[in-house]
Scaffold this active site. Structure first.
Site, PDB file in Angstrom:
ATOM      1  N   ASP A  61      42.406  34.092  41.840  1.00  0.00           N
ATOM      2  CA  ASP A  61      41.709  34.312  40.570  1.00  0.00           C
ATOM      3  C   ASP A  61      41.733  33.067  39.698  1.00  0.00           C
ATOM      4  O   ASP A  61      41.098  33.044  38.636  1.00  0.00           O
ATOM      5  CB  ASP A  61      42.365  35.467  39.807  1.00  0.00           C
ATOM      6  CG  ASP A  61      41.856  36.828  40.267  1.00  0.00           C
ATOM      7  OD1 ASP A  61      40.886  36.867  41.047  1.00  0.00           O
ATOM      8  OD2 ASP A  61      42.431  37.847  39.853  1.00  0.00           O
ATOM      9  N   ASP A  99      37.399  44.567  46.008  1.00  0.00           N
ATOM     10  CA  ASP A  99      38.604  44.163  45.284  1.00  0.00           C
ATOM     11  C   ASP A  99      39.715  45.187  45.487  1.00  0.00           C
ATOM     12  O   ASP A  99      39.478  46.333  45.896  1.00  0.00           O
ATOM     13  CB  ASP A  99      38.281  44.016  43.787  1.00  0.00           C
ATOM     14  CG  ASP A  99      39.056  42.885  43.131  1.00  0.00           C
ATOM     15  OD1 ASP A  99      40.116  42.495  43.661  1.00  0.00           O
ATOM     16  OD2 ASP A  99      38.604  42.396  42.074  1.00  0.00           O
TER      17      ASP A  99
END
Length: 700
Positions: free
Chosen positions: A505, A441
């Site tokens: 997301d 990430d």
């Protein structure tokens, strides 16, 4: 004396006229032969009230030769040598490539322009290298790759977005002026994906001539499309260099990122077909040739609440559902109880995992699943052991306040000690534990990114590539996902060293329809992470039936986000149904030709994937339909002379209440000719808003 260089691929020609500087005469449909009079037939007039010489739109346009739009190169040597004019001094031509070497003897600069045309995919690659061959420093402020498009390319399609809403598209006229996009966020970004399309008026998914472009780079970029006042058009893309970022000493060079481009005579479907083929054969490097495993990611199931016994229960239920790769997300490392602490301390939290991570991994493996782990190596929290020991490792400009983003800061990857620490920690994790997958990430932008006081986006980006490359050299069996608050770092260059993107997301199926459609123009389904989320989406609070969530997710690299222990048995069975459906068609989805259909009802999204013998088609009703009855489904990309079996794979049962009488074929297998399907079409049932059906079309 001018000469012609002609590169060809399956469907495309790239014809370059070489004079003082190389200039593209034609990039488009394949030309079988070049006529002897091509030089005469393409000679431009010189109009009144202009320069008295012809100014070519070269592969590196020069301000110094009278190109008054955006030049391909900008820079200076102590305020001198700021308007170079180059001449070809050498060229190396192969069947599928050409490299030109140009020089300016006054400015003491050398330019190398590389062009490749991939035969199978019709994709052009271009990059440019500048070398300082003179004395003194040359301050480079811009170097971009330029490609022309023809005058009949009158419409522009670009991309915009934000967090949880990536890959949105925008259309505009391309007849005067132009378009410019600049990204200074230090990553590819949610907001400004480095890609665009130029085409003939009203080009669609299936029709029109289209030229597609993508800059493979994970840092800052500039992307522009210009129409000159004489009607000539060009697209230009390159790294956006910060002030003072690139200063070349004598004999030093700078090379641009690769620009990838392709031409299609068959609308946007041809563009995506070319890019997908190129990615599959030239970019992607899976460690093992195997089906893409279905994921379960723990994030939306447990967030920071890590209990090994409970996680093992989750794994047990996940395996029953058909999950093949189980990934523990954020919260596993020392002190990480919320999002304000501990980034950088990549050691297992023994309070949460008193028996270590091995029992959890062993349990996951015993259920027949691979194990994956979340990391965010480029980041550091102020409340961390690493920050307390090495506050000087933060990527910042000394003397200024560095703002936090998501309560965290960037590490300076060009600092050798920092780089080595990160490699050592990641290497230790992958050596100690049976980890087959890292979810990598990167959750914030770069602000005042300074290394030793100098701008450092270029260096930081290359250091990231180096870290990934070194890690994969040591652990070639590991796959890595590129996640950056969702789709903040998606491009061809990062994909050379990763294997999957987290597209967004946002798991909201309605939003995902648009996000995944935009992403599909450049990237094949097997790298597009798409998960079934919970009934109520955590990022939008919108609720969707499992039909909409399941069908939307199964078209990519499928996964699920839930706590399988807590959800009711009916929900688990529903998830298992769509996982099984994905596996049934996975080989087709991840190897076939993806396409999208033009629809009379713009509130529908119709898309599919096909090989020589089979097609899987999705019809998604995004919002209320324009008409009381749906238009017939006509499929153009089908063999008119063949016979096909057509049947429903999945139909939203909630839509049955919309019809007093439903089409009788819904529960039957039809036998239809390709000609009938193509020209007459198939009458569809009425669908609820935010629902979808799937069709199987098999050649007999």
């Amino acid at each position: 004396m001018s000469e012609i260089i002609h590169l060809t691929s399956k469907n495309c020609s790239l014809i370059i006229k070489v004079d003082r500087t190389p200039e593209v005469l034609h990039w488009g449909a394949k030309i079988s032969q070049i006529d002897p009079d091509i030089m005469l037939s393409t000679e431009r007039p010189i109009s009144q009230a202009r320069l008295d010489v012809d100014v070519p739109l070269s592969l590196c346009p020069e301000l110094g030769s009278g190109h008054f739009n955006a030049p391909g190169i900008e820079g200076h040597r102590n305020s001198h040598d700021w308007a170079p004019v180059f001449s070809v001094i050498d060229q190396v031509v192969t069947e599928q490539s050409v490299t030109f070497t140009l020089q300016d003897d006054v400015a003491k600069l050398q330019l190398d322009i590389e062009l490749k045309l991939d035969f199978e995919s019709d994709v052009v690659q271009k990059r440019v290298t500048i070398t300082n061959v003179g004395e003194g420093k040359y301050h480079l402020t811009k170097l971009s790759s330029t490609l022309p498009v023809p005058n009949h390319a009158n419409e522009l399609m670009t991309f915009y977005g934000r967090w949880t809403r990536e890959f949105q598209t925008h259309r505009q006229s391309f007849s005067h002026g132009g378009f410019m996009q600049e990204n200074r966020r230090g990553r590819t970004s949610h907001e400004n994906f480095p890609g665009l399309f130029v085409g003939t008026d009203h080009f669609t998914e299936q029709n029109g001539q289209v030229w597609g472009f993508h800059l493979g780079w994970s840092g800052n970029h500039q992307l522009r499309a210009d129409v000159k006042s004489d009607g000539r058009r060009f697209v230009q893309a390159g790294e956006l260099l910060l002030a003072g970022e690139t200063v070349l000493e004598q004999s030093q060079s700078y090379t641009t990122p690769w620009l990838y481009a392709t031409y299609s005579a068959n609308g946007l479907n041809g563009i995506s077909e070319h890019f997908h083929h190129f990615v599959r054969n030239n970019i992607l490097k899976f460690p093992v040739d195997k089906p893409r495993p279905v994921h379960l990611n723990t994030w939306e199931g447990i967030y920071f609440e890590h209990d090994p016994e409970y996680i093992m229960k989750m794994a047990t239920e996940a395996a029953v559902m058909g999950v093949e790769r189980f990934i523990i997300d954020d919260g596993w490392f020392i002190g990480r109880d919320d999002d304000r602490t501990s980034l950088g301390d990549w050691y297992l939290d023994e309070k949460k995992y008193p028996n270590g991570l091995e029992p959890v991994i062993e349990h996951v493996n015993n259920q027949g699943m691979e194990f994956g782990l979340w990391v965010e190596p480029e980041m550091i929290s102020q409340d961390s052991n690493l920050y307390r020991a090495h506050p000087d490792w933060v990527l910042e400009l000394k003397g200024y306040h560095q703002p936090s983003g998501r309560w965290q800061y960037l590490l300076d990857l060009q600092n050798p000690d920092c780089f080595n620490y990160l490699f050592d920690r990641l290497n230790d994790l992958l050596t100690t534990y049976n980890i087959s997958y890292l979810k990598w990430d990167m959750n914030r932008e770069l602000v005042q990114p300074g290394h030793e006081g100098k701008p450092a986006v270029n260096g930081q980006t290359k250091a990231l590539y180096a870290l990934l490359d070194k890690l994969l050299t040591a652990h070639s069996e590991v796959e890595i996902e590129s996640c950056s608050s969702g789709g903040g770092r998606i491009d061809f260059e990062i994909l050379k060293r990763t294997h999957r993107f987290w597209a967004s997301d946002c798991n909201d199926a309605l939003e995902r329809q648009a996000i995944q459609r935009g992403m599909s123009y450049f990237f094949p389904p097997e790298v597009m992470g798409s998960h079934i989320g919970p009934e109520e989406c955590h990022s939008t609070n919108r609720r969707h039936h499992i039909n909409m969530r399941g069908i939307t997710a199964l078209g990519g690299h499928m996964g699920v986000e839930l706590d399988p222990v807590k959800v009711p048995e009916g929900e688990r069975q529903a998830f298992a149904k769509y996982i099984a459906l994905h596996k049934q068609y996975r080989e087709l989805l991840h190897s076939g030709r993806s396409f999208r259909l033009d629809t009379p009802d713009k509130r529908q999204n119709i898309y599919g994937v096909q090989n020589e013998n089979e097609m899987l088609l999705t019809v998604c009703q995004l919002t209320m339909p324009d008409y009381a009855l749906p238009s017939p489904l006509r499929i153009s990309c089908i063999d008119a002379d063949a016979q096909y079996q057509v049947q429903i794979v999945e139909m939203p049962e909630t839509s049955f209440q919309l019809m007093k009488q439903r089409p009788q074929w819904l529960d039957k297998t039809l036998t239809l000719s390709g000609e009938n399907i193509k020209e007459i079409g198939l009458t569809l049932p009425i669908l609820d808003p935010e629902s979808a059906l799937m069709l199987s079309v098999k050649k007999i």
